[in-house]
Motif scaffolding. Structure first.
Motif, PDB file in Angstrom:
ATOM      1  N   PHE A 124       0.831  -1.198   0.000  1.00  0.00           N
ATOM      2  CA  PHE A 124       0.000   0.000   0.000  1.00  0.00           C
ATOM      3  C   PHE A 124       0.870   1.254   0.000  1.00  0.00           C
ATOM      4  CE2 PHE A 124      -2.026   3.331   2.584  1.00  0.00           C
ATOM      5  CZ  PHE A 124      -3.155   3.568   1.836  1.00  0.00           C
ATOM      6  N   SER A 125       1.865   1.282   0.864  1.00  0.00           N
ATOM      7  CA  SER A 125       2.766   2.434   0.924  1.00  0.00           C
ATOM      8  C   SER A 125       3.525   2.594  -0.384  1.00  0.00           C
ATOM      9  CB  SER A 125       3.769   2.265   2.071  1.00  0.00           C
ATOM     10  OG  SER A 125       3.104   2.149   3.311  1.00  0.00           O
ATOM     11  N   LEU A 126       4.040   1.492  -0.858  1.00  0.00           N
ATOM     12  CA  LEU A 126       4.827   1.528  -2.087  1.00  0.00           C
ATOM     13  C   LEU A 126       3.988   2.032  -3.257  1.00  0.00           C
ATOM     14  CD1 LEU A 126       7.364   0.957  -3.606  1.00  0.00           C
ATOM     15  CD2 LEU A 126       6.904  -1.497  -3.450  1.00  0.00           C
ATOM     16  N   LEU A 127       2.804   1.467  -3.393  1.00  0.00           N
ATOM     17  CA  LEU A 127       1.903   1.890  -4.464  1.00  0.00           C
ATOM     18  C   LEU A 127       1.542   3.361  -4.322  1.00  0.00           C
ATOM     19  CD1 LEU A 127       0.181   1.165  -6.910  1.00  0.00           C
ATOM     20  CD2 LEU A 127      -1.586   0.303  -5.346  1.00  0.00           C
ATOM     21  N   GLY A 184       4.698  10.018  -9.442  1.00  0.00           N
ATOM     22  CA  GLY A 184       4.750   9.871 -10.890  1.00  0.00           C
ATOM     23  C   GLY A 184       5.878   8.925 -11.271  1.00  0.00           C
ATOM     24  N   PRO A 185       6.407   9.033 -12.464  1.00  0.00           N
ATOM     25  CA  PRO A 185       7.504   8.152 -12.833  1.00  0.00           C
ATOM     26  C   PRO A 185       8.691   8.409 -11.919  1.00  0.00           C
ATOM     27  CG  PRO A 185       6.592   9.245 -14.769  1.00  0.00           C
ATOM     28  CD  PRO A 185       6.006   9.925 -13.567  1.00  0.00           C
ATOM     29  N   VAL A 186       9.128   7.346 -11.264  1.00  0.00           N
ATOM     30  CA  VAL A 186      10.196   7.497 -10.275  1.00  0.00           C
ATOM     31  C   VAL A 186      11.096   6.270 -10.331  1.00  0.00           C
ATOM     32  CG1 VAL A 186       8.681   6.531  -8.524  1.00  0.00           C
ATOM     33  CG2 VAL A 186      10.652   7.879  -7.820  1.00  0.00           C
ATOM     34  N   ALA A 187      12.382   6.481 -10.169  1.00  0.00           N
ATOM     35  CA  ALA A 187      13.338   5.376 -10.212  1.00  0.00           C
ATOM     36  C   ALA A 187      13.408   4.684  -8.864  1.00  0.00           C
ATOM     37  CB  ALA A 187      14.715   5.884 -10.600  1.00  0.00           C
ATOM     38  N   ILE A 188      13.878   3.470  -8.869  1.00  0.00           N
ATOM     39  CA  ILE A 188      13.944   2.678  -7.646  1.00  0.00           C
ATOM     40  C   ILE A 188      14.837   3.335  -6.595  1.00  0.00           C
ATOM     41  CG2 ILE A 188      14.838   0.525  -6.699  1.00  0.00           C
ATOM     42  CD1 ILE A 188      13.522  -0.991  -8.661  1.00  0.00           C
ATOM     43  N   GLY A 189      15.950   3.870  -7.047  1.00  0.00           N
ATOM     44  CA  GLY A 189      16.867   4.502  -6.116  1.00  0.00           C
ATOM     45  C   GLY A 189      16.216   5.661  -5.371  1.00  0.00           C
ATOM     46  N   ARG A 190      15.409   6.409  -6.096  1.00  0.00           N
ATOM     47  CA  ARG A 190      14.698   7.526  -5.483  1.00  0.00           C
ATOM     48  C   ARG A 190      13.662   7.018  -4.480  1.00  0.00           C
ATOM     49  NH1 ARG A 190      14.024  11.999  -3.068  1.00  0.00           N
ATOM     50  NH2 ARG A 190      12.159  13.212  -3.542  1.00  0.00           N
ATOM     51  N   LEU A 191      12.942   5.978  -4.869  1.00  0.00           N
ATOM     52  CA  LEU A 191      11.965   5.372  -3.965  1.00  0.00           C
ATOM     53  C   LEU A 191      12.637   4.890  -2.690  1.00  0.00           C
ATOM     54  CD1 LEU A 191       9.462   3.168  -5.991  1.00  0.00           C
ATOM     55  CD2 LEU A 191       8.982   5.122  -4.513  1.00  0.00           C
ATOM     56  N   SER A 192      13.820   4.343  -2.880  1.00  0.00           N
ATOM     57  CA  SER A 192      14.570   3.825  -1.743  1.00  0.00           C
ATOM     58  C   SER A 192      14.801   4.914  -0.702  1.00  0.00           C
ATOM     59  CB  SER A 192      15.898   3.256  -2.243  1.00  0.00           C
ATOM     60  OG  SER A 192      16.725   2.911  -1.165  1.00  0.00           O
ATOM     61  N   GLU A 193      15.065   6.127  -1.176  1.00  0.00           N
ATOM     62  CA  GLU A 193      15.251   7.243  -0.241  1.00  0.00           C
ATOM     63  C   GLU A 193      13.926   7.652   0.389  1.00  0.00           C
ATOM     64  OE1 GLU A 193      16.923  10.344  -2.540  1.00  0.00           O
ATOM     65  OE2 GLU A 193      18.652   9.171  -3.205  1.00  0.00           O
ATOM     66  N   LEU A 194      12.893   7.745  -0.420  1.00  0.00           N
ATOM     67  CA  LEU A 194      11.597   8.182   0.082  1.00  0.00           C
ATOM     68  C   LEU A 194      11.061   7.235   1.146  1.00  0.00           C
ATOM     69  CD1 LEU A 194       9.836   9.224  -3.258  1.00  0.00           C
ATOM     70  CD2 LEU A 194      10.682  10.737  -1.446  1.00  0.00           C
ATOM     71  N   LEU A 195      11.252   5.945   0.910  1.00  0.00           N
ATOM     72  CA  LEU A 195      10.676   4.950   1.800  1.00  0.00           C
ATOM     73  C   LEU A 195      11.645   4.518   2.900  1.00  0.00           C
ATOM     74  CD1 LEU A 195       9.055   2.831  -1.022  1.00  0.00           C
ATOM     75  CD2 LEU A 195       7.794   4.110   0.691  1.00  0.00           C
ATOM     76  N   THR A 243      14.031   2.511   2.673  1.00  0.00           N
ATOM     77  CA  THR A 243      14.091   1.057   2.544  1.00  0.00           C
ATOM     78  C   THR A 243      15.235   0.699   1.605  1.00  0.00           C
ATOM     79  OG1 THR A 243      11.702   0.862   2.806  1.00  0.00           O
ATOM     80  CG2 THR A 243      12.823  -0.997   1.769  1.00  0.00           C
ATOM     81  N   ASP A 244      15.867  -0.410   1.863  1.00  0.00           N
ATOM     82  CA  ASP A 244      16.956  -0.843   1.003  1.00  0.00           C
ATOM     83  C   ASP A 244      16.470  -1.005  -0.439  1.00  0.00           C
ATOM     84  OD1 ASP A 244      19.869  -2.095   1.236  1.00  0.00           O
ATOM     85  OD2 ASP A 244      18.722  -3.239  -0.240  1.00  0.00           O
ATOM     86  N   ARG A 247       7.358   1.195  11.025  1.00  0.00           N
ATOM     87  CA  ARG A 247       8.117   0.173  10.313  1.00  0.00           C
ATOM     88  C   ARG A 247       9.454   0.739   9.826  1.00  0.00           C
ATOM     89  NH1 ARG A 247       5.433  -4.463   8.409  1.00  0.00           N
ATOM     90  NH2 ARG A 247       6.668  -4.467   6.500  1.00  0.00           N
ATOM     91  N   GLY A 248       9.415   1.964   9.360  1.00  0.00           N
ATOM     92  CA  GLY A 248      10.659   2.601   8.928  1.00  0.00           C
ATOM     93  C   GLY A 248      11.641   2.754  10.077  1.00  0.00           C
ATOM     94  N   ALA A 249      11.140   3.213  11.202  1.00  0.00           N
ATOM     95  CA  ALA A 249      12.007   3.378  12.361  1.00  0.00           C
ATOM     96  C   ALA A 249      12.566   2.030  12.806  1.00  0.00           C
ATOM     97  CB  ALA A 249      11.228   4.045  13.501  1.00  0.00           C
ATOM     98  N   ALA A 250      11.726   1.012  12.765  1.00  0.00           N
ATOM     99  CA  ALA A 250      12.172  -0.327  13.158  1.00  0.00           C
ATOM    100  C   ALA A 250      13.293  -0.803  12.231  1.00  0.00           C
ATOM    101  CB  ALA A 250      11.000  -1.307  13.132  1.00  0.00           C
ATOM    102  N   ARG A 251      13.143  -0.536  10.947  1.00  0.00           N
ATOM    103  CA  ARG A 251      14.201  -0.921  10.003  1.00  0.00           C
ATOM    104  C   ARG A 251      15.511  -0.241  10.343  1.00  0.00           C
ATOM    105  NH1 ARG A 251      10.070  -0.528   6.048  1.00  0.00           N
ATOM    106  NH2 ARG A 251      10.648   1.611   5.564  1.00  0.00           N
ATOM    107  N   ARG A 252      15.434   1.051  10.564  1.00  0.00           N
ATOM    108  CA  ARG A 252      16.654   1.814  10.831  1.00  0.00           C
ATOM    109  C   ARG A 252      17.319   1.357  12.131  1.00  0.00           C
ATOM    110  NH1 ARG A 252      20.906   2.944  10.023  1.00  0.00           N
ATOM    111  NH2 ARG A 252      21.955   4.863  10.631  1.00  0.00           N
ATOM    112  N   VAL A 253      16.536   1.228  13.182  1.00  0.00           N
ATOM    113  CA  VAL A 253      17.085   0.812  14.467  1.00  0.00           C
ATOM    114  C   VAL A 253      17.660  -0.593  14.360  1.00  0.00           C
ATOM    115  CG1 VAL A 253      16.500   0.276  16.854  1.00  0.00           C
ATOM    116  CG2 VAL A 253      15.588   2.342  15.793  1.00  0.00           C
ATOM    117  N   THR A 254      16.968  -1.445  13.628  1.00  0.00           N
ATOM    118  CA  THR A 254      17.453  -2.814  13.451  1.00  0.00           C
ATOM    119  C   THR A 254      18.836  -2.820  12.803  1.00  0.00           C
ATOM    120  OG1 THR A 254      15.229  -3.740  13.264  1.00  0.00           O
ATOM    121  CG2 THR A 254      17.015  -4.999  12.265  1.00  0.00           C
ATOM    122  N   GLN A 255      19.016  -1.954  11.817  1.00  0.00           N
ATOM    123  CA  GLN A 255      20.317  -1.884  11.146  1.00  0.00           C
ATOM    124  C   GLN A 255      21.434  -1.544  12.120  1.00  0.00           C
ATOM    125  OE1 GLN A 255      19.829   0.867   7.833  1.00  0.00           O
ATOM    126  NE2 GLN A 255      20.289  -0.802   6.410  1.00  0.00           N
TER     127      GLN A 255
END
Lengths: 147, 147
Positions: free
Chosen positions: A43-46, A53-64, A66-67, B19-27
């Motif tokens: 849900f968050s990712l979607l 809009g059109p966004v690259a994975i690397g950018r999403l990685s920062e926004l979320l 998440t690795d 969930r984001g905070a948990a990820r970061r702290v886990t790292q």
DNA sequence: GTCATTTGCGTGCATATACACTATTCTGAT
DNA sequence: ATCAGAATAGTGTATATGCACGCAAATGAC
């Protein structure tokens, strides 16, 4: 710049606590979202893909926060279900992601269910604790942001 | 017993945040614990088993606020490495778990590394935010405890 | 123009998480 | 004694997570 000494009790482990809370909260949201077939992460990712809009994975990685490689795999079911699609831009390394019409429609349907989950948590915790928790989480993420 | 109306912005999603905070702290904890070969979940699990003496999985599930079947799998590497062992009690359904000597020794070696991780988080967040976060997490878990 | 470096991604591997379902054992009512 | 139901645990399946590593494309120094 060490602060005060630490009580050595793993039961009090901040990591253990935050992970436990994340598990519990995740369960609540998952139950509400289950009619949509979306997990809370999806849900968050979607939502981010639809909003950015059109966004690259690397950018999403920062926004979320998440690795990048985690996102690669989390995207798989969404791509398979036709909720998100990829396209190549000028830079052939970059894989731009965008929500499809189906993806946007599903997200729209999921929004009220998400809101109900959010409300359930708020009702259970009360407005003060809800705001305290969110404030603490927000400030923590700022302080703990990787260099 | 609904509270105040909700601002409909998934960016503000409590679940996403925690969930984001948990990820970061886990790292952070994982990095500190890596010399021991223990993940943070394994550290917690080993610690509880060591502290609670012979304990059944169902009981651990309550203590750790983790699904029983998750524990079954999380135990696998610890059993394989001889850090925890199982035994059957009078009730043949129940599988009692206990830390081995090697398990207790490893946990003891891991403790200062865990403390360093805890301290790093505390240093980054400052004492007030650390205590605010932990307080909010603790109260949240009470309020959100499943029926 | 060439090539080392950087950048953007995917894969292999291992663990973490939990729901639905199954299997076994125990317990209590009869 | 028997058997229905409760209690306890494992498996099948699917997603979530991230580190180490490899690959291809872009970039910049020369």
């Amino acid at each position: 710049m060490s602060t005060s000494p630490l009580r050595l009790s793993p039961t009090e482990c901040t990591c253990f606590r935050i992970r436990g809370a994340a598990r519990r909260v995740t369960q609540i949201y998952s139950q509400h979202l289950s009619p949509t077939g979306l997990k809370i992460s999806q849900f968050s990712l979607l939502g981010f893909v639809a909003a950015e809009g059109p966004v690259a994975i690397g950018r999403l990685s920062e926004l979320l926060a998440t690795d990048r490689t985690t996102l690669t795999r989390n995207l798989k079911p969404l791509l398979a279900d036709g909720l998100i699609e990829r396209a190549v831009s000028g830079d052939k390394r970059r894989h731009e992601l965008a929500a499809t019409a189906a993806g946007r429609a599903l997200f729209k349907r999921a929004l009220p269910l998400w809101a109900a989950a959010e409300q359930e948590v708020r009702d259970a915790m009360g407005p003060k604790l809800t705001s305290d928790l969110r404030g603490a989480l927000e400030r923590s993420m700022e302080k703990l942001a990787p260099l």
